[in-house]
Design a protein around this motif. Sequence first.
Motif, PDB file in Angstrom:
ATOM      1  N   CYS A 250      10.814   5.380  25.294  1.00  0.00           N
ATOM      2  CA  CYS A 250      11.035   7.123  24.956  1.00  0.00           C
ATOM      3  C   CYS A 250      12.621   7.041  25.948  1.00  0.00           C
ATOM      4  CB  CYS A 250      10.194   7.690  26.414  1.00  0.00           C
ATOM      5  SG  CYS A 250      10.757   9.158  26.377  1.00  0.00           S
ATOM      6  N   VAL A 251      13.315   6.102  25.922  1.00  0.00           N
ATOM      7  CA  VAL A 251      14.942   6.250  26.890  1.00  0.00           C
ATOM      8  C   VAL A 251      15.739   6.311  25.658  1.00  0.00           C
ATOM      9  CG1 VAL A 251      16.541   4.961  27.683  1.00  0.00           C
ATOM     10  CG2 VAL A 251      14.558   5.982  29.159  1.00  0.00           C
ATOM     11  N   ASP A 255      16.835  11.963  24.277  1.00  0.00           N
ATOM     12  CA  ASP A 255      18.182  12.190  25.750  1.00  0.00           C
ATOM     13  C   ASP A 255      18.039  13.425  25.240  1.00  0.00           C
ATOM     14  OD1 ASP A 255      20.040  12.442  26.930  1.00  0.00           O
ATOM     15  OD2 ASP A 255      21.311  12.000  25.523  1.00  0.00           O
ATOM     16  N   THR A 256      17.468  13.827  26.907  1.00  0.00           N
ATOM     17  CA  THR A 256      17.945  13.072  28.386  1.00  0.00           C
ATOM     18  C   THR A 256      16.250  12.778  28.620  1.00  0.00           C
ATOM     19  OG1 THR A 256      17.568  14.963  29.405  1.00  0.00           O
ATOM     20  CG2 THR A 256      19.582  13.565  29.520  1.00  0.00           C
ATOM     21  N   ALA A 257      15.906  11.146  28.796  1.00  0.00           N
ATOM     22  CA  ALA A 257      14.398  10.721  28.997  1.00  0.00           C
ATOM     23  C   ALA A 257      14.243  10.813  30.251  1.00  0.00           C
ATOM     24  CB  ALA A 257      14.585   9.630  28.507  1.00  0.00           C
ATOM     25  N   PRO A 258      12.560  11.009  30.626  1.00  0.00           N
ATOM     26  CA  PRO A 258      12.505  11.065  31.756  1.00  0.00           C
ATOM     27  C   PRO A 258      12.914   9.750  32.765  1.00  0.00           C
ATOM     28  CG  PRO A 258      10.016  11.507  30.863  1.00  0.00           C
ATOM     29  CD  PRO A 258      11.722  11.193  29.754  1.00  0.00           C
ATOM     30  N   ARG A 259      13.252   9.375  34.114  1.00  0.00           N
ATOM     31  CA  ARG A 259      13.509   8.392  34.458  1.00  0.00           C
ATOM     32  C   ARG A 259      12.736   8.244  35.571  1.00  0.00           C
ATOM     33  NH1 ARG A 259      16.900   5.652  31.799  1.00  0.00           N
ATOM     34  NH2 ARG A 259      18.917   6.724  30.673  1.00  0.00           N
ATOM     35  N   ALA A 300       5.024  10.071  27.883  1.00  0.00           N
ATOM     36  CA  ALA A 300       3.993  10.421  26.330  1.00  0.00           C
ATOM     37  C   ALA A 300       5.058  12.170  25.970  1.00  0.00           C
ATOM     38  CB  ALA A 300       2.918  10.610  26.965  1.00  0.00           C
ATOM     39  N   ASP A 301       4.784  13.024  27.307  1.00  0.00           N
ATOM     40  CA  ASP A 301       4.748  14.347  26.932  1.00  0.00           C
ATOM     41  C   ASP A 301       6.838  14.325  26.467  1.00  0.00           C
ATOM     42  OD1 ASP A 301       2.962  15.134  28.353  1.00  0.00           O
ATOM     43  OD2 ASP A 301       3.427  15.665  30.050  1.00  0.00           O
ATOM     44  N   GLU A 305       6.961  16.244  22.692  1.00  0.00           N
ATOM     45  CA  GLU A 305       8.365  17.078  22.625  1.00  0.00           C
ATOM     46  C   GLU A 305       8.847  16.445  21.411  1.00  0.00           C
ATOM     47  OE1 GLU A 305      11.554  20.041  24.707  1.00  0.00           O
ATOM     48  OE2 GLU A 305      10.924  17.853  25.727  1.00  0.00           O
ATOM     49  N   HIS A 306      10.075  15.665  21.056  1.00  0.00           N
ATOM     50  CA  HIS A 306      10.860  14.781  19.857  1.00  0.00           C
ATOM     51  C   HIS A 306       9.796  14.938  18.110  1.00  0.00           C
ATOM     52  CE1 HIS A 306      12.330  11.645  17.580  1.00  0.00           C
ATOM     53  NE2 HIS A 306      13.527  12.753  17.821  1.00  0.00           N
TER      54      HIS A 306
END
Length: 369
Positions: A250-251, A255-259, A300-301, A305-306
């Motif tokens: 995901c990272v 951009d921007t990914a959850p952290r 996963a969300d 989205e991507h």
Amino acid sequence: MTPAPDAPGKLGEAIDPAQIQRYVVDLDGWIRARQDELGDLDHAAIAAGRGQELAGDMSLLMALWKAIHDRYQLVFATWDGGRVLQQERERISALIWGRLDGATDMPGGLAVSLPEACRLNDAMTGQLRTKLALAPDASAQAARVRDLRAQLERIRDQVGLEPSNTQEAAARTLAGLMLRLDSVTERLERGADVGGLLGPIEMEATTFERDLIVGNARRRDARSKVLSARELRADLEAREQALQKLADTCVATVDTAPRFAVPDVDALGPVPVTPDEIEGYLAKLDRVSQALEFAQHKYADALAEHADLVALLDAYVAKAQAEGVAGSADLVESEKQARAVLARRPAPISVAQQLVATYQTWLQKEIAR
């Protein structure tokens, strides 16, 4: 006092139908007789003016009896007059030897098996009879000695189930009770009145048997929890590794990914094996499981989205082709920009959203011409 019948088979075994039939009949007789006996004891306690004093004992005995009776009904219904195949016989085995559900008033809130509940009821009923001194003092003393000897043999079997660190102490306690009973038996054979000596031994033997049964049930319960904890921990370790891979993907993609920090299962330490510690450890595992699930959904969300934006752009392009406008210079350039941004690693999602929306706007404009 008639003791509960011996239970046939063992957990997971398809019990022989003849053994089931004998047990069902004997257990039904024991349940009926014990109900009458408990009623007599209750009346005797009230008549002696000790109803309030012994109310707790009676309530616990009746709760045990009710749990046994309820489980017997399930066994009887499954037995169905002997119309049982292997599956039903295995189910009866599970009903007999599995944990007794709903017995919330048992000592320590334990869920013991049906045979253990019956033995507990036997022991505590004998204890209550002794408290009320209902046993006659004459010829019945010999019967009390026989009952005590049978009880000590049951205790011997129970001692064999003790772990190595407590078995020696339990064996010493049993040996002490047997020596005292041998002494009482010798006095009885000489014609002495041993009523005053039998009562304390009966009380101690009953308490000891009850404690052994409860202790074994607790250890079994703890063992099952330990096994559950080990299975859950192994599952969490696998999920932790999978989540770390998902987070890395995901990272790298968005951009921007959850952290979110991926919980470290190893930080919990090894699975404890003591009843006092296992409950807290299971609670910790549950919290880690919830944290893993929360983080998994977020990562996963974000990836979804991507993927949804790529799919949405593909759908718009397909529509443009169907409408015969896909070759429009503005649509071609707009698609090129959107795909270039979506192909970046990581892809700036907010920009990609705007570019896909731009393609949609150009498409609507071309179709409206």
